[in-house]
Design a protein around this motif. Sequence first.
Motif, mmCIF file in Angstrom:
data_model
loop_
_atom_site.group_PDB
_atom_site.id
_atom_site.type_symbol
_atom_site.label_atom_id
_atom_site.label_comp_id
_atom_site.label_asym_id
_atom_site.label_seq_id
_atom_site.Cartn_x
_atom_site.Cartn_y
_atom_site.Cartn_z
ATOM 1 N N THR A 183 37.678 25.662 57.696
ATOM 2 C CA THR A 183 38.655 24.933 56.892
ATOM 3 C C THR A 183 38.046 23.784 56.096
ATOM 4 N N TRP A 184 38.796 23.358 55.097
ATOM 5 C CA TRP A 184 38.433 22.216 54.259
ATOM 6 C C TRP A 184 39.693 21.478 53.837
ATOM 7 N N GLU B 215 32.204 25.698 59.517
ATOM 8 C CA GLU B 215 33.619 25.368 59.586
ATOM 9 C C GLU B 215 34.428 26.202 58.593
ATOM 10 N N GLN C 145 34.111 29.825 48.286
ATOM 11 C CA GLN C 145 35.237 28.998 48.711
ATOM 12 C C GLN C 145 36.557 29.626 48.268
ATOM 13 N N GLN D 41 30.818 27.119 51.115
ATOM 14 C CA GLN D 41 31.459 25.816 51.330
ATOM 15 C C GLN D 41 32.504 25.888 52.448
ATOM 16 N N TYR D 42 33.493 26.743 52.280
ATOM 17 C CA TYR D 42 34.540 26.903 53.282
ATOM 18 C C TYR D 42 35.284 28.207 53.015
ATOM 19 N N SER E 108 27.557 25.835 56.221
ATOM 20 C CA SER E 108 28.779 25.425 56.899
ATOM 21 C C SER E 108 29.304 26.496 57.833
ATOM 22 N N ARG F 244 42.580 28.698 48.792
ATOM 23 C CA ARG F 244 42.841 27.262 48.710
ATOM 24 C C ARG F 244 44.309 27.141 48.345
ATOM 25 N N GLY G 135 41.207 26.310 52.622
ATOM 26 C CA GLY G 135 41.353 24.887 52.393
ATOM 27 C C GLY G 135 42.539 24.575 51.517
#
Length: 391
Positions: free
Chosen positions: A319-320, A317, A268, A290-291, A315, A272, A294
């Motif tokens: 984005t988060w 996707e 991840q 996870q992503y 996952s 972020r 984000g």
Amino acid sequence: MVSHGIKFVFWRFVLAVVVIVIFTPKFSSAKQSKLVGLKMNMIDRCWRPNPEWRRYRQQLAFCSIGYVGKMINNVGNDLIHYKVIDSNDDPINPKPGTLRYGASVIQGKVWITFQKDMNIKLMKPLLISSFTTIDGRGATVHIADNACLMIYKTTNIIIHNIRIHHCKAQAPGMVMGPNGKVISLGQVDGDAIRLVTASKIWIDHNTLYSCEDGLLDVTRGSTDVTISNNWFREQDKVMLLGHDDGYVRDKNMKVTVVYNHFGPNCNQRMPRIRHGYAHVANNLYLGWMQYAIGGSMGPSLKSEANLFIAPKVGSKEVTWRKDGYKNVDKWEFYSVRDAFENGASFVVTKGGSVPKPNYNKEQGFKVVDVKSVRSLTRSSGAFRCSRTSIC
């Protein structure tokens, strides 16, 4: 006052042109032939084709792009050339010849190189003085297995071609500060590189992995940062932009993330982001758990011409968004000309206009078509430069 300002800008431009001319010698036909077929991104194309790069190391300062601008404050007639010859470390009384002596004790414009391959185990975090360049080209330099780098309340710093890994959290203690004086430093998380209230920082061509906390944190009002050509791998939390949800000063943060390779085995935070703005362009994402991208607290992000390759399982996707965040409509996450493979998807902000980086002339660069991302990130991370040819 206006005329003086115009003259100042003019002479800065003249200086840049003169230095570039001086740093660009004529290549022999034999050396030129070795350059044929190499596809380089804008930063690398600025210095790597020069087979005499060792003689003209400071050419690198004119190659940066994005929010950091050009690093011309790191070069000049008053530049101090410092060579690391000793891999040992004393956090309070650094010896001449060690990395800490060059990075923390010496003040002014310092260009640090390494005499040979080195494995450096720092006893405490290395606090880097303003106007310092750590240039690992020509040697294989590892900073690993204990404390790592901190850029604390300083400016105009280049970290180039270093392998930083297996960084560990540090208890409070005394350490040589970035002003050449011993200071008390609180507990430090196990990050590879942490920026604290820093500005005009360029992190380029480093390999970072397997640290206790994260690989790169930009925190507490840090801004005007470019993160380029790095290889981030084998890590849970990769890159944090913004200190915490309550630190509103990070609204002024501006970061460029370009030509980096993320993966394999990154979970991840690529990045972020909190509060501020990030331009994320021409990066390669080799999966995530996870992503990939984000954040929270109404961040703004323009994702442009990146290649997102989703993992085979888990996952898809990219984005988060933090759960329970009330001001969802303030999010500005935009995807422009990105490419998605293996079922990857990107939830964008609906409506509104895509926030532009608004770079000035010395910061701007052309974002290339995503079809070229694989080739433009092929040399990401630290590399070993041959003594007889290009890097």
